[in-house]
Design a protein around this motif. Structure first.
Motif, short mmCIF file in Angstrom:
data_model
loop_
_atom_site.label_atom_id
_atom_site.label_comp_id
_atom_site.label_asym_id
_atom_site.label_seq_id
_atom_site.Cartn_x
_atom_site.Cartn_y
_atom_site.Cartn_z
N ILE A 31 0.84 -1.20 0.00
CA ILE A 31 0.00 0.00 0.00
C ILE A 31 0.87 1.25 0.00
O ILE A 31 0.62 2.19 -0.77
CB ILE A 31 -0.95 -0.02 1.22
CG1 ILE A 31 -1.98 -1.14 1.06
CG2 ILE A 31 -1.65 1.33 1.38
CD1 ILE A 31 -2.80 -1.41 2.31
N ALA A 32 1.90 1.28 0.84
CA ALA A 32 2.79 2.44 0.90
C ALA A 32 3.51 2.63 -0.43
O ALA A 32 3.72 3.77 -0.88
CB ALA A 32 3.78 2.29 2.04
N THR A 33 3.92 1.54 -1.07
CA THR A 33 4.59 1.63 -2.37
C THR A 33 3.66 2.25 -3.41
O THR A 33 4.03 3.18 -4.13
CB THR A 33 5.04 0.24 -2.84
OG1 THR A 33 5.99 -0.29 -1.90
CG2 THR A 33 5.71 0.31 -4.21
N ALA A 34 2.43 1.72 -3.49
CA ALA A 34 1.47 2.25 -4.46
C ALA A 34 1.15 3.70 -4.19
O ALA A 34 1.04 4.52 -5.12
CB ALA A 34 0.20 1.40 -4.45
N ALA A 35 1.00 4.05 -2.91
CA ALA A 35 0.70 5.44 -2.57
C ALA A 35 1.85 6.36 -2.96
O ALA A 35 1.64 7.44 -3.52
CB ALA A 35 0.41 5.55 -1.08
N ALA A 36 3.09 5.93 -2.70
CA ALA A 36 4.26 6.75 -3.03
C ALA A 36 4.38 6.96 -4.54
O ALA A 36 4.85 8.02 -4.99
CB ALA A 36 5.53 6.10 -2.49
N LEU A 37 3.92 5.98 -5.32
CA LEU A 37 4.02 6.07 -6.78
C LEU A 37 2.76 6.65 -7.42
O LEU A 37 2.69 6.79 -8.64
CB LEU A 37 4.29 4.67 -7.35
CG LEU A 37 5.64 4.05 -6.93
CD1 LEU A 37 5.71 2.59 -7.38
CD2 LEU A 37 6.80 4.84 -7.50
N GLY A 38 1.76 6.96 -6.60
CA GLY A 38 0.55 7.58 -7.11
C GLY A 38 -0.41 6.64 -7.80
O GLY A 38 -1.21 7.08 -8.63
#
Length: 434
Positions: free
Chosen positions: A282-289
């Motif tokens: 989730i954090a990865t996807a959020a950081a990448l938009g």
């Protein structure tokens, strides 16, 4: 009609002191958290495939569930299944549901019959949705179960299979739009390989990229306002699947110029199979938009495969929702229970209780995440840990070069000592809330 859920009343919130197994103890849909109703934060959905299409089999044994809509081979029983599904949505107060085409209609003799049956059952759904108020979170196409998909769909070496897949997705996108779906998902369970001996990886990736571009083009052509979502999973059923994890998917989207058009639907169990935690994905996807929506479940850590159990670990769920809230919360996405009963759990009451428990765990997790957000302790620690990067000198260094940085290290005699990451203190902090 069916009397499958007869005797089970609408589930009500009774609070943490209740001992009623068919009551909410933590999920009160009207409770306000961070200025928003809990129902609107969580946006729960029932997965049609696990709850109604799955028959209780596993790799070593066949059907254990005997439902009024079995066998699932004609449209009459498909409508009985829909009656039961929407009755369960009403009992639980579920705002959303999700489906694959193969979940809701029996397999036809060809593409035309598949589409006719899909249109017939989704017309039936439309009336049910109007009666219950339940909405469609997302639709998708099952392009992994039928034997035609054994070597992939968009990545298949046979162009006729690619064509059948393209037509199938079109029909499912049309059905999703007809029902007001808020997202459309693609999961490539066979988009990968069993062996590289017979696989042209570059060709398959290029075909998969073009296929996804066609999906986006069709979305705009028909004016579909929903999100297009890709769901990562590293393997199972294929040995290796191209949508391995969030980072791999983002690289794929970038390569084919789709990173502004497509987001991700992330699943807890798939994250574990990829060697990650759910909050990492989730954090990865959020950081990448590219954070779009989630499938909530869990795996059995002893089994080592995708067991799709209902969530029961509040600390894990709290950390997942913390990163969702930190990213601004769901917009068109939500919390889909991509989870199924154990094959020994035969009764209608088991199916209701499983969702009740999962909803309670998610409610506890989200409320804990919101409390941490409002307290601000983790953000304070992050700000302190990275405070050095706020100085003008540090910011200028990122615009500099290796030679200039080396001169600064020599001129200022920079010789840093490490500082504690305070992990245990932060873990103790989180435990105060969960």
């Amino acid at each position: 009609m069916t009397d499958f859920f007869n005797g089970i009343d609408t589930i009500k919130y009774e609070g943490p002191g209740s001992t009623n197994p068919l009551a909410f103890h933590h999920y009160n849909p009207d409770e306000t958290v961070m200025g928003k109703r809990l129902e609107d934060h969580l946006r729960f959905a029932v997965a049609y495939w696990h709850s109604f299409a799955w028959e209780g089999g596993d790799p070593f044994g066949g059907q254990t569930f005997l439902r009024p809509w079995h066998p699932q081979d004609d449209m009459g029983r498909a409508k009985i299944k829909a009656d039961a599904a929407f009755e369960m949505f009403r009992i639980l107060g579920q705002p959303f549901y999700c489906f694959h085409d193969a979940d809701v209609r029996p397999e036809g003799a060809d593409y035309r019959e598949n589409t006719d049956r899909l249109n017939e059952i989704t017309d039936y759904f439309a009336g049910k949705m109007e009666d219950t108020g339940t909405r469609l979170l997302w639709g998708t196409a099952n392009m992994f179960s039928h034997r035609r998909w054994m070597s992939g769909a968009s990545t298949n070496p046979d162009p006729d299979v690619f064509a059948f897949a393209a037509a199938t997705v079109k029909s499912c996108m049309d059905a999703t739009q007809k029902l007001g779906g808020e997202n459309y998902v693609l999961w490539g369970g066979r988009e990968g390989y069993e062996t590289l001996i017979n696989t042209d990886m570059k060709t398959e990736l290029d075909h998969m990229g073009r296929f996804l571009s066609m999906v986006v083009e069709y979305k705009h052509k028909i004016g579909f306002k929903g999100q297009i979502l890709v769901e990562p999973k590293p393997q199972e059923p294929s040995k290796h699947q191209y949508d391995y994890d969030a980072a791999t998917c983002y690289g794929f989207l970038q390569k084919y110029g789709l990173e502004k058009e497509v987001k991700l639907n992330l699943e807890q169990g798939h994250a574990i199979l990829a060697g990650h935690s759910f909050e990492h994905e989730i954090a990865t996807a959020a950081a990448l938009g590219v954070l779009g929506s989630i499938d909530m479940n869990r795996n059995d850590y002893q089994s080592g495969w995708d067991t799709d159990q209902f969530p029961n670990n509040v600390p894990e769920v709290a950390l997942a929702y913390y990163h969702i809230l930190k990213a601004g919360g769901f917009t068109q996405g939500g919390t889909n229970f991509d989870a199924k009963l154990r094959r020994q759990s035969l009764d209608a009451e088991d199916l209701i209780a499983a969702h009740v428990g999962g909803m309670d765990v998610c409610a506890r997790g989200l409320k804990a995440a919101a409390a941490m957000m409002e307290d601000g302790g983790l953000e304070d620690e992050l700000n302190e840990r990275y405070a050095g990067w706020q100085t003008a000198e540090a910011k200028a260094m990122l615009e500099s070069d290796l030679g200039s940085i080396t001169k600064r290290v020599l001129d200022q005699d920079i010789n840093p000592e490490p500082r504690s990451g305070r992990q245990e203190i932060l873990e103790n902090y989180i435990n105060r809330f969960v």
